[in-house]
Design a protein around this motif. Structure first.
Motif, mmCIF file in Angstrom:
data_model
loop_
_atom_site.group_PDB
_atom_site.id
_atom_site.type_symbol
_atom_site.label_atom_id
_atom_site.label_comp_id
_atom_site.label_asym_id
_atom_site.label_seq_id
_atom_site.Cartn_x
_atom_site.Cartn_y
_atom_site.Cartn_z
ATOM 1 N N LYS A 2 0.851 -1.212 0.000
ATOM 2 C CA LYS A 2 0.000 0.000 0.000
ATOM 3 C C LYS A 2 0.878 1.251 0.000
ATOM 4 O O LYS A 2 0.574 2.242 -0.649
ATOM 5 C CB LYS A 2 -0.908 -0.008 1.236
ATOM 6 C CG LYS A 2 -2.085 -0.963 1.084
ATOM 7 C CD LYS A 2 -3.265 -0.488 1.917
ATOM 8 C CE LYS A 2 -4.449 -1.418 1.872
ATOM 9 N NZ LYS A 2 -4.959 -1.804 0.595
ATOM 10 N N ASP A 3 1.989 1.187 0.774
ATOM 11 C CA ASP A 3 2.893 2.354 0.847
ATOM 12 C C ASP A 3 3.489 2.677 -0.524
ATOM 13 O O ASP A 3 3.544 3.832 -0.928
ATOM 14 C CB ASP A 3 4.040 2.079 1.833
ATOM 15 C CG ASP A 3 3.545 2.160 3.264
ATOM 16 O OD1 ASP A 3 2.390 2.613 3.461
ATOM 17 O OD2 ASP A 3 4.292 1.762 4.178
ATOM 18 N N LEU A 4 3.941 1.627 -1.211
ATOM 19 C CA LEU A 4 4.581 1.859 -2.514
ATOM 20 C C LEU A 4 3.555 2.420 -3.517
ATOM 21 O O LEU A 4 3.867 3.331 -4.287
ATOM 22 C CB LEU A 4 5.206 0.557 -3.048
ATOM 23 C CG LEU A 4 5.943 0.685 -4.381
ATOM 24 C CD1 LEU A 4 7.078 1.712 -4.308
ATOM 25 C CD2 LEU A 4 6.501 -0.663 -4.838
ATOM 26 N N ILE A 5 2.340 1.905 -3.457
ATOM 27 C CA ILE A 5 1.295 2.422 -4.364
ATOM 28 C C ILE A 5 1.052 3.899 -4.054
ATOM 29 O O ILE A 5 0.995 4.743 -4.951
ATOM 30 C CB ILE A 5 -0.003 1.598 -4.227
ATOM 31 C CG1 ILE A 5 0.237 0.175 -4.730
ATOM 32 C CG2 ILE A 5 -1.159 2.255 -4.989
ATOM 33 C CD1 ILE A 5 -0.921 -0.787 -4.543
ATOM 34 N N GLU A 6 0.947 4.203 -2.767
ATOM 35 C CA GLU A 6 0.692 5.582 -2.340
ATOM 36 C C GLU A 6 1.808 6.518 -2.808
ATOM 37 O O GLU A 6 1.568 7.632 -3.281
ATOM 38 C CB GLU A 6 0.575 5.608 -0.802
ATOM 39 C CG GLU A 6 -0.168 6.796 -0.227
ATOM 40 C CD GLU A 6 -1.574 6.976 -0.839
ATOM 41 O OE1 GLU A 6 -1.845 8.112 -1.253
ATOM 42 O OE2 GLU A 6 -2.357 6.013 -0.919
ATOM 43 N N LEU A 7 3.051 6.032 -2.698
ATOM 44 C CA LEU A 7 4.192 6.866 -3.094
ATOM 45 C C LEU A 7 4.272 7.062 -4.611
ATOM 46 O O LEU A 7 4.773 8.082 -5.077
ATOM 47 C CB LEU A 7 5.508 6.191 -2.648
ATOM 48 C CG LEU A 7 5.913 6.339 -1.183
ATOM 49 C CD1 LEU A 7 7.057 5.378 -0.864
ATOM 50 C CD2 LEU A 7 6.328 7.776 -0.880
ATOM 51 N N GLU A 37 -6.292 -1.681 -6.862
ATOM 52 C CA GLU A 37 -5.824 -0.512 -6.086
ATOM 53 C C GLU A 37 -5.499 0.657 -7.024
ATOM 54 O O GLU A 37 -5.894 1.790 -6.777
ATOM 55 C CB GLU A 37 -4.545 -0.864 -5.308
ATOM 56 C CG GLU A 37 -4.731 -1.955 -4.262
ATOM 57 C CD GLU A 37 -4.943 -1.396 -2.874
ATOM 58 O OE1 GLU A 37 -4.848 -0.166 -2.714
ATOM 59 O OE2 GLU A 37 -5.218 -2.205 -1.962
ATOM 60 N N PHE A 38 -4.747 0.367 -8.083
ATOM 61 C CA PHE A 38 -4.379 1.444 -9.006
ATOM 62 C C PHE A 38 -5.616 1.987 -9.724
ATOM 63 O O PHE A 38 -5.754 3.191 -9.908
ATOM 64 C CB PHE A 38 -3.331 0.961 -10.021
ATOM 65 C CG PHE A 38 -1.916 1.060 -9.497
ATOM 66 C CD1 PHE A 38 -1.281 2.292 -9.386
ATOM 67 C CD2 PHE A 38 -1.225 -0.069 -9.100
ATOM 68 C CE1 PHE A 38 0.021 2.393 -8.899
ATOM 69 C CE2 PHE A 38 0.074 0.022 -8.614
ATOM 70 C CZ PHE A 38 0.698 1.248 -8.515
ATOM 71 N N PHE A 39 -6.493 1.088 -10.108
ATOM 72 C CA PHE A 39 -7.716 1.509 -10.804
ATOM 73 C C PHE A 39 -8.499 2.479 -9.916
ATOM 74 O O PHE A 39 -8.958 3.538 -10.361
ATOM 75 C CB PHE A 39 -8.569 0.280 -11.153
ATOM 76 C CG PHE A 39 -9.818 0.626 -11.911
ATOM 77 C CD1 PHE A 39 -9.792 0.803 -13.282
ATOM 78 C CD2 PHE A 39 -11.037 0.784 -11.245
ATOM 79 C CE1 PHE A 39 -10.946 1.126 -13.991
ATOM 80 C CE2 PHE A 39 -12.186 1.113 -11.949
ATOM 81 C CZ PHE A 39 -12.141 1.284 -13.327
ATOM 82 N N ASN A 40 -8.629 2.113 -8.630
ATOM 83 C CA ASN A 40 -9.388 2.965 -7.696
ATOM 84 C C ASN A 40 -8.735 4.318 -7.478
ATOM 85 O O ASN A 40 -9.373 5.257 -7.048
ATOM 86 C CB ASN A 40 -9.581 2.250 -6.366
ATOM 87 C CG ASN A 40 -10.552 1.089 -6.512
ATOM 88 O OD1 ASN A 40 -11.340 1.070 -7.467
ATOM 89 N ND2 ASN A 40 -10.488 0.119 -5.618
ATOM 90 N N LYS A 41 -7.439 4.396 -7.770
ATOM 91 C CA LYS A 41 -6.751 5.696 -7.633
ATOM 92 C C LYS A 41 -6.831 6.499 -8.923
ATOM 93 O O LYS A 41 -6.211 7.558 -9.059
ATOM 94 C CB LYS A 41 -5.285 5.464 -7.268
ATOM 95 C CG LYS A 41 -5.080 4.760 -5.940
ATOM 96 C CD LYS A 41 -4.104 5.526 -5.093
ATOM 97 C CE LYS A 41 -3.988 4.947 -3.710
ATOM 98 N NZ LYS A 41 -4.704 5.719 -2.703
ATOM 99 N N GLY A 42 -7.502 5.950 -9.930
ATOM 100 C CA GLY A 42 -7.682 6.697 -11.181
ATOM 101 C C GLY A 42 -6.556 6.520 -12.178
ATOM 102 O O GLY A 42 -6.492 7.234 -13.185
ATOM 103 N N VAL A 43 -5.643 5.586 -11.911
ATOM 104 C CA VAL A 43 -4.553 5.345 -12.873
ATOM 105 C C VAL A 43 -5.092 4.438 -13.985
ATOM 106 O O VAL A 43 -5.878 3.528 -13.726
ATOM 107 C CB VAL A 43 -3.356 4.647 -12.173
ATOM 108 C CG1 VAL A 43 -2.243 4.335 -13.177
ATOM 109 C CG2 VAL A 43 -2.826 5.500 -11.029
ATOM 110 N N ARG A 44 -4.652 4.698 -15.213
ATOM 111 C CA ARG A 44 -5.055 3.807 -16.309
ATOM 112 C C ARG A 44 -4.399 2.442 -16.099
ATOM 113 O O ARG A 44 -3.170 2.350 -15.951
ATOM 114 C CB ARG A 44 -4.619 4.419 -17.638
ATOM 115 C CG ARG A 44 -5.034 3.597 -18.815
ATOM 116 C CD ARG A 44 -4.603 4.237 -20.144
ATOM 117 N NE ARG A 44 -4.719 3.275 -21.214
ATOM 118 C CZ ARG A 44 -5.853 2.937 -21.815
ATOM 119 N NH1 ARG A 44 -6.974 3.531 -21.479
ATOM 120 N NH2 ARG A 44 -5.886 2.034 -22.753
ATOM 121 N N VAL A 45 -5.214 1.411 -16.067
ATOM 122 C CA VAL A 45 -4.700 0.055 -15.797
ATOM 123 C C VAL A 45 -4.889 -0.824 -17.029
ATOM 124 O O VAL A 45 -5.952 -0.818 -17.652
ATOM 125 C CB VAL A 45 -5.463 -0.592 -14.603
ATOM 126 C CG1 VAL A 45 -5.072 -2.059 -14.432
ATOM 127 C CG2 VAL A 45 -5.201 0.181 -13.314
#
Ligand SMILES: C[S@@+](CC[C@H](N)C(=O)[O-])C[C@H]1O[C@@H](n2cnc3c(N)ncnc32)[C@H](O)[C@@H]1O
Ligand code: SF4
Ligand code: SF4
Length: 445
Positions: free
Chosen positions: A186-191, A229-237
């Motif tokens: 989770k930390d790495l995704i957040e960063l 996780e990335f999708f929920n943050k709005g990143v194109r997956v």
């Protein structure tokens, strides 16, 4: 059937493209303008006559001709509508090749996938340091670079990954990251997520068992969770699926079911499912041509069932705004984990052109431009003489013109026209003719 009508000045005299090729395809006539990858579709010989008159005469003169000959006006309207709606005279073209660079950040990997064409696992001794990668990204950006793809090995094996992504973003570059998706805390995704424009996560099975056969046990759920996780943050997956050849035909329905499930689940955001069409030689795979052809067919079937009309949609996207395909991407810079330079990302099959540590970046750019020029479609047979050259693009240079692999400099005396011509058959051409006819109106501007 033509729906869109444009108002045209009847005094107008068209300045038609010079390089036109006519093809009769079923009950249609294709008029292909080779140099701007444009075309119109005529329904009958009357429309054809009208078209050829419009090449020489003003619209007014052609109207007189149709009046005298008792031709229905709708035939003229059809031709004019297409000429206008497809901007047939417009010889401005955009080129498909983007200023991209691919960096293999490391050869180290937490997995040992059966198919891995990188034979990834152990870190190379002399991998580029953080500062060396910063310099590379800075130079690339200063030279007009736009897009970077970070891959490996597994990028998350590098502790400096998020710093590299942050640096790249600050240089104005668009970042795509290829990963197995297993080690994203989770930390790495957040960063990292703010610095990632697209993340591509590889999942090669449709469930834990089939995925573990290729990628090892316990990774299916982890990779899916990372995608979420990335999708929920709005990143194109994107989820990249590269099954093994063995058992593919028997299990294609399961892949289709898996694909449809993901497409539905992520339909309200930026999501793309990328099925691989070709299996390169890898750790435990080495398909012959027939097997790869069969692989292509099955994957094609899977994609078409997951995405309705996917081939037509991709065709329209690829040729919007007079986009010409004159290369496959060969010539774009690829940097291996140890800094070796290549001009295609299939680095395992290629010779390096030097190392980023010893070469001035201007020199690398110069070589890249030369590689792009050399691999332009106009240099290869039979494509250079084909009316579909900018519509088809000629396909992968490494696969179709393997003699290119032997070149270790780009001196001007190399003539790719002396290479063995690539294989092309009527079936491939027919596929493009049909796509051109079926999608014609989708190009109306
Ligand atoms: C080499 S991996 C590196 C990035 C990351 N470790 C991953 O697995 O996505 C990049 C992509 O190449 C695909 N790949 C690996 N071996 C392949 C092969 N033999 N043929 C075609 N694609 C392959 C992987 O499935 C993955 O989607
Ligand atoms: S395909 Fe990716 S995850 Fe699998 S071994 Fe190769 S680099 Fe590692
Ligand atoms: S591969 Fe065939 S269709 Fe494509 S450009 Fe070459 S000759 Fe034309």
């Amino acid at each position: 059937m033509i729906h869109k009508q444009e108002e045209v000045d009847i005094e107008k005299r068209y300045c038609m493209p010079r390089n036109l090729v006519e093809k009769e395809i079923g009950n249609k006539i294709l008029i292909i303008s080779v140099d701007n990858a444009n075309w119109i579709v005529l329904d009958n010989d009357i429309q054809k006559k009208i078209f050829y008159r419009l090449k020489e005469e003003s619209i007014k003169e052609v109207i007189e001709y149709i009046n005298v000959n008792n031709i229905e006006e709708k035939e003229l309207i059809n031709v004019l509508t297409q000429l206008e709606a497809k901007k047939f005279e417009d010889m401005n073209v955009s080129c498909s090749q983007k200023q991209g660079m691919c960096i293999y950040l490391t050869n180290e990997c937490n997995l040992r996938c059966k198919h891995c064409y990188m034979f990834a696992g152990v870190k190379n001794e002399d991998e580029l340091t953080t500062n060396e990668i910063y310099k590379l990204l800075g130079d690339f950006s200063n030279s007009g670079g736009k897009v970077v793809t970070f891959t490996g090995g597994e990028v998350t094996q590098r502790n400096d990954l998020y710093k590299i992504l942050e640096f790249s973003k600050a240089k104005g570059l668009l970042n795509t990251v290829l990963t197995n998706g297993v080690k994203w805390s989770k930390d790495l995704i957040e960063l990292s997520y703010k610095f990632i424009d697209e993340i591509q996560i590889s999942i090669d099975g449709y469930d834990e068992k089939s995925n573990s056969n290729i990628r090892g046990r316990g990774n299916f759920e982890k990779s899916l969770n990372t995608a979420e996780e990335f999708f929920n943050k709005g990143v194109r997956v994107s989820i990249a699926v590269t099954p093994l050849y063995e058992g593919l035909n028997q299990n294609k329905d399961k892949y289709i079911q898996f694909g449809k499930h993901l497409i539905k689940k992520y339909s309200d955001g930026q999501f793309h499912l990328k099925f691989n069409y070709k299996l390169l030689r890898g750790r435990e795979v080495d398909l012959n041509k027939e097997e790869n052809d069969e692989y292509f067919k099955i994957m094609h079937e899977i994609v078409n069932k997951c995405y309705i009309n996917s081939e037509k949609k991709d065709f329209v996207i690829n040729h919007r705004d007079n986009t010409i395909l004159n290369n496959c991407g060969y010539g774009e810079i690829t940097v291996a984990a140890n800094g070796d330079i290549y001009f295609c990302n299939r680095i395992y099959e290629l010779k390096s052109y030097g190392n980023i540590r010893n070469l001035d970046f201007d020199k690398v750019m110069e070589l890249s431009k030369k590689a792009q020029l050399l691999s332009n479609i106009n240099n290869f047979k039979p494509c250079c003489d084909c009316e579909l050259k900018y519509i088809c693009g000629g396909g992968c240079r490494i696969s179709n013109f393997p003699e290119l692999i032997q070149i270790n400099n780009f001196k001007c005396n190399i003539d790719p026209k002396s290479f063995k011509p690539r294989k092309c058959d009527q079936e491939l051409k027919q596929k493009y003719y049909n796509l051109m006819i079926d999608t014609n109106e989708q190009f109306f501007k």
